[in-house]
Enzyme design. Structure first.
Site, short mmCIF file in Angstrom:
data_model
loop_
_atom_site.label_atom_id
_atom_site.label_comp_id
_atom_site.label_asym_id
_atom_site.label_seq_id
_atom_site.Cartn_x
_atom_site.Cartn_y
_atom_site.Cartn_z
N GLU A 180 0.84 -1.20 0.00
CA GLU A 180 0.00 0.00 0.00
C GLU A 180 0.87 1.24 0.00
O GLU A 180 1.78 1.37 0.83
CB GLU A 180 -0.91 0.03 1.22
CG GLU A 180 -1.79 1.27 1.28
CD GLU A 180 -2.67 1.33 2.52
OE1 GLU A 180 -3.65 2.10 2.51
OE2 GLU A 180 -2.37 0.62 3.51
N GLU A 207 -12.40 1.49 5.47
CA GLU A 207 -11.37 2.02 6.37
C GLU A 207 -11.52 3.53 6.47
O GLU A 207 -10.76 4.30 5.90
CB GLU A 207 -9.97 1.66 5.85
CG GLU A 207 -8.87 1.95 6.87
CD GLU A 207 -7.48 1.75 6.30
OE1 GLU A 207 -6.80 0.81 6.74
OE2 GLU A 207 -7.08 2.55 5.42
#
Length: 268
Positions: free
Chosen positions: A143, A240
């Site tokens: 990420e 998230e």
């Protein structure tokens, strides 16, 4: 597309162990959270089973607060042993929780170290990690964290993450496409979904700039989900975000965007 609840961000009104049942009652079939390591895997397994949930993703461990490895060690030169020890722990947890995705956190570039050297360390560590993962069906994802949020991250461009995955050329390595971080790190979300389609193994959502639920900011999420559908993305999407109100009140965006929920669930 399947939505999962990130229990670090959602249902924080409740103790951690109560968030599993709350997520199930709200219609989620899966959960993710970055740091399972304070809990015995057997306890986490029981909370999952009791709630009928799938563990989707965990992160590799972070180091001490304030250290370069606080948010991971894979791209931190000099911390190779810390990474290897932590990664083996994450593999063990992933197996015991039946999690199929491990987010390999890159960490921060230490003072006096070049980004080039940090990138080389990341590639070396990932090559080793893939060897350890080969007997399993767990995939590893990278990420990129935008520089506004974390200025010193070793990995801050999603195209760089995809380049690393391409160089290592393993079906067990891809990218985590965090829509919030992509927007904050240059935008052009739809085109980047198309360009990176073959590398996307997990997606996370939050709106920008305040990181609340989809529909509260500048991102056209109906177009984002349409584009994910066009590329054939059929894996999990992690929620998230920081709810702008309570978690349950924040979940209305799912119906607004036409995303279905499991069976007979509570209205929100």
């Amino acid at each position: 597309m399947k939505l999962d609840a990130n229990l670090k961000w959602l249902f924080t009104e409740l103790p951690f162990e109560a968030r599993f049942e709350a997520a199930a009652n709200a219609g989620f079939e899966g959960v993710e959270y970055p740091n399972p390591y304070p809990f015995e895997a057997s306890r986490l397994r029981a909370w999952l089973d009791n709630s009928g949930l799938t563990q989707v993703l965990i992160n590799t461990p972070g180091g001490p607060a304030g250290s370069p490895t606080e948010f991971g060690s894979a791209g931190v030169p000099g911390s190779e042993q810390e990474f290897r020890t932590g990664f083996l722990t994450s593999l063990d947890y992933a197996e015991r929780l039946n999690a199929r995705v491990i987010h390999v956190m890159a960490g921060n570039v230490p003072a006096g170290i070049s980004r080039r050297r940090a990138a080389a360390t990341l590639v070396s560590n990932l090559s080793w990690a893939l060897e350890q993962s080969r007997p399993s069906d767990t995939v590893l994802v990278l990420e990129a964290i935008n520089r506004f949020t974390m200025p010193n991250q070793s990995l801050d461009e999603i195209e760089h993450a995809a380049e690393i995955a391409a160089a290592l050329n393993s079906p067990q390595l891809g990218v985590l496409f965090d829509v919030y971080h992509v927007q904050r790190g240059g935008g052009n979300i739809l085109e980047r979904i198309r360009q990176l389609a073959s590398w996307i193994l997990h997606v996370q959502v939050a709106d920008s700039p305040l990181r609340h639920e989809p529909g509260t900011g500048e991102i056209a999420y109906s177009a984002v989900f349409d584009e994910l559908d066009k590329i054939g993305y059929d894996r999990w999407i992690g929620c998230e975000y920081t709810p702008s109100t309570s978690t349950l009140e924040s979940l209305g965006w799912r119906e607004h965007l036409g995303l279905s929920r499991r069976g007979d669930v509570h209205n929100v």
